[in-house]
Write a protein that holds these residues in place. Structure first.
Motif, PDB file in Angstrom:
ATOM      1  N   GLY A 172       0.815  -1.216   0.000  1.00 38.61           N
ATOM      2  CA  GLY A 172       0.000   0.000   0.000  1.00 38.61           C
ATOM      3  C   GLY A 172       0.842   1.256   0.000  1.00 38.61           C
ATOM      4  N   PHE A 173       1.926   1.250   0.779  1.00 41.99           N
ATOM      5  CA  PHE A 173       2.834   2.401   0.820  1.00 41.99           C
ATOM      6  C   PHE A 173       3.490   2.632  -0.534  1.00 41.99           C
ATOM      7  CE2 PHE A 173       6.971   4.347   1.677  1.00 41.99           C
ATOM      8  CZ  PHE A 173       6.550   5.499   2.334  1.00 41.99           C
ATOM      9  N   VAL A 174       3.973   1.561  -1.164  1.00 37.85           N
ATOM     10  CA  VAL A 174       4.624   1.673  -2.472  1.00 37.85           C
ATOM     11  C   VAL A 174       3.631   2.176  -3.525  1.00 37.85           C
ATOM     12  CG1 VAL A 174       5.714   0.333  -4.329  1.00 37.85           C
ATOM     13  CG2 VAL A 174       6.404  -0.012  -1.953  1.00 37.85           C
ATOM     14  N   ILE A 175       2.405   1.678  -3.485  1.00 43.04           N
ATOM     15  CA  ILE A 175       1.381   2.138  -4.425  1.00 43.04           C
ATOM     16  C   ILE A 175       1.095   3.621  -4.221  1.00 43.04           C
ATOM     17  CG2 ILE A 175      -1.077   1.932  -5.022  1.00 43.04           C
ATOM     18  CD1 ILE A 175      -0.755  -1.100  -4.487  1.00 43.04           C
ATOM     19  N   SER A 176       1.059   4.078  -2.972  1.00 41.72           N
ATOM     20  CA  SER A 176       0.795   5.500  -2.710  1.00 41.72           C
ATOM     21  C   SER A 176       1.924   6.382  -3.226  1.00 41.72           C
ATOM     22  CB  SER A 176       0.572   5.744  -1.220  1.00 41.72           C
ATOM     23  OG  SER A 176       1.781   5.603  -0.501  1.00 41.72           O
ATOM     24  N   ILE A 177       3.160   5.926  -3.124  1.00 42.24           N
ATOM     25  CA  ILE A 177       4.296   6.685  -3.664  1.00 42.24           C
ATOM     26  C   ILE A 177       4.173   6.800  -5.180  1.00 42.24           C
ATOM     27  CG2 ILE A 177       6.817   6.713  -3.931  1.00 42.24           C
ATOM     28  CD1 ILE A 177       5.788   7.404  -1.107  1.00 42.24           C
ATOM     29  N   PHE A 178       3.765   5.734  -5.834  1.00 38.29           N
ATOM     30  CA  PHE A 178       3.546   5.761  -7.282  1.00 38.29           C
ATOM     31  C   PHE A 178       2.435   6.756  -7.640  1.00 38.29           C
ATOM     32  CE2 PHE A 178       1.478   3.973 -11.110  1.00 38.29           C
ATOM     33  CZ  PHE A 178       2.529   4.141 -12.006  1.00 38.29           C
ATOM     34  N   ILE A 179       1.344   6.760  -6.872  1.00 37.35           N
ATOM     35  CA  ILE A 179       0.238   7.702  -7.116  1.00 37.35           C
ATOM     36  C   ILE A 179       0.701   9.138  -6.912  1.00 37.35           C
ATOM     37  CG2 ILE A 179      -2.003   8.473  -6.243  1.00 37.35           C
ATOM     38  CD1 ILE A 179      -2.657   5.506  -5.762  1.00 37.35           C
TER      39      ILE A 179
END
Length: 135
Positions: free
Chosen positions: A109-116
């Motif tokens: 979830g953290f990695v996905i948020s950084i991508f967003i």
């Protein structure tokens, strides 16, 4: 907000502007300080791409209407998205895979948020503007 800018380059349909500092003068002594990077300065300018404006060339000083994203939107994107995605990923990971899944889900979830945030930074959180007039 109206800002003074120098035209760095003109290519196809886009003009690249460098926003000048507030204390830049328009008199004949302009460009002697080197802040606008016109005279061999190593100072970085905040750059902005706008649509072409007629009757301007590289090195001209213009007045641009610059709109910045609201600070609350930036704060939400930078601070809250990673936190929310990390907790949501951890919760979903715990439901699906038990305790080990919580760590994997939270990290995912953290990695996905950084991508967003990276995508938002290149689109919605960018400076936008248009050239009003040549100075």
């Amino acid at each position: 907000m109206l800002k003074k800018a120098i035209i760095i380059s003109i290519r196809n349909e886009k003009t690249t502007l460098g926003l000048l500092p507030e204390n830049c003068s328009e008199e004949s002594s302009c460009h002697e300080c080197g802040l606008c990077a016109k005279v061999g300065s190593n100072k970085e300018l905040i750059k902005l791409q706008v649509k072409n404006f007629s009757n301007v060339s590289q090195g001209d000083i213009v007045e641009a209407d610059v709109s910045m994203p609201k600070r609350s939107v930036i704060a939400l994107a930078i601070y809250m998205l990673p936190l929310l995605f990390m907790f949501a990923g951890g919760y979903l990971g715990n439901i699906v895979f038990a305790d080990t899944g919580m760590v994997i889900g939270g990290t995912s979830g953290f990695v996905i948020s950084i991508f967003i945030i990276y995508i938002l930074n290149n689109t919605a959180l960018k400076l936008q503007g248009k050239i009003i007039r040549k100075l």
